[in-house]
Enzyme design. Sequence first.
Site, PDB file in Angstrom:
ATOM      1  N   TYR A 207      38.428  56.955  48.390  1.00  0.00           N
ATOM      2  CA  TYR A 207      38.093  56.052  47.285  1.00  0.00           C
ATOM      3  C   TYR A 207      39.267  55.119  47.048  1.00  0.00           C
ATOM      4  CZ  TYR A 207      37.222  54.305  42.604  1.00  0.00           C
ATOM      5  OH  TYR A 207      37.032  53.483  41.539  1.00  0.00           O
TER       6      TYR A 207
ATOM      7  N   GLU B  75      35.696  48.116  43.814  1.00  0.00           N
ATOM      8  CA  GLU B  75      35.607  49.521  44.189  1.00  0.00           C
ATOM      9  C   GLU B  75      35.146  49.632  45.633  1.00  0.00           C
ATOM     10  OE1 GLU B  75      34.352  52.604  40.937  1.00  0.00           O
ATOM     11  OE2 GLU B  75      32.670  52.245  42.260  1.00  0.00           O
TER      12      GLU B  75
END
Length: 385
Positions: free
Chosen positions: A109, A193
């Site tokens: 991530y 993101e």
Amino acid sequence: MNVHEHQAKELLGSYGVPVPPGAVAYAPHQAVAGAAELGGERWVVKAQIHAGGRGKAGGVRVAGSLEEVGEIAADLLGSRLVTAQTGPGGALVGRVLVEPAAEIARELYLGLVVDRGAQRVSLIASTAGGVEVEESGAELVRETVDPALGLRDFQCRKAAAALGLSGPQLRPAVALMRSLYRCFVETDALQAEINPLAVTADGKLVALDAKLSFDDNAVARRPTIAALRDLDEEDPKEIDASEHGLNYIALDGDVGCIVNGAGLAMATMDAIALHGARPANFLDVGGGATPEKVSNAFRIVLTDPNVKTILVNIFAGINRCDWIAEGIVSASRELDIDVPIVARLAGTNVEEGRRILAESGLALTAAENLDEAAAAAVSSLEVAA
Ligand code: GDP
Ligand code: MN
């Protein structure tokens, strides 16, 4: 403002972030043609909606043949995909993204956020990427960026190390983070993101998913970003409001709110909640509200079928209560308003405003202050129920 995954990937790719090749399709045959052109033997077909959680909801599927690409696309296109982020109504899938399926070794991530606590942009990294990161929140690394210096190499190296990226993966990882940061700053993004940032079986880094959202107040100076807006993803009432210079956000209660000033609008919503009801919307008519603007505000609030009563709360500094009152009167003439209206006016030209309302013959309740207005609006709900 949010954009689709394929748009975010295209933008990030133009800044040097490694993204998979892909084809956008609005119909199954386009998906098949796109997959054929991309080549390979396995593809992912991904529903393009402005919400995450697609993987768990069946919106991201692997196809082992061109025929299957067509089947999955036919299944997704035109359907409503319900994910943990869409709400119960789901989101209509108008397009899909087809990519060659990547062979994933690890899912990481990587994100950039406007960190309100630090009042700066922060880089966030975690080894627990993929569909579980929200729940797990494991091993988060946070690097806060000094805006004068930008994201520094040592910060990228620190994040890369935390992600277990070293040796030949270190330089690409640092370059990717710097590209992400440059894209973020140069597009006035509020959030970026990459989840998952995949490490492929052959050790390459690739952004397999991308989410970007931009500052609405900056879109006007970013025509390339503005062009990415997909109105199908937005609430028609909110589009209508923005076209009329009103700041409107749909909520799910039943007290319609027409207020000037964002702070007063928030306080009004709080007061409604305090009296035991829920606001149907946030609406800021802004300063210098003309009768036309007020009239549009009524029209937009009333297109929400949940609205059972309307609370007007104006504290006029730049505004003029007489104009607001004229707006209320003309709105009620033009529109067929069959819900009770509670109006609280204060400030500039308040006497004139109250006179206009009193002489209009409208059946509305005048309130002296916010608390009284909220109480009256909530009790009008109870009368109607
Ligand atoms: P989200 O659920 O809306 O965040 O959609 P993602 O694009 O992140 O996809 C969800 C999951 O699908 C990812 O975490 C991966 O596990 C999987 N996935 C996405 N693309 C690929 C791919 O190219 N190959 C494989 N094997 N899995 C993929
Ligand atoms: Mn994802």
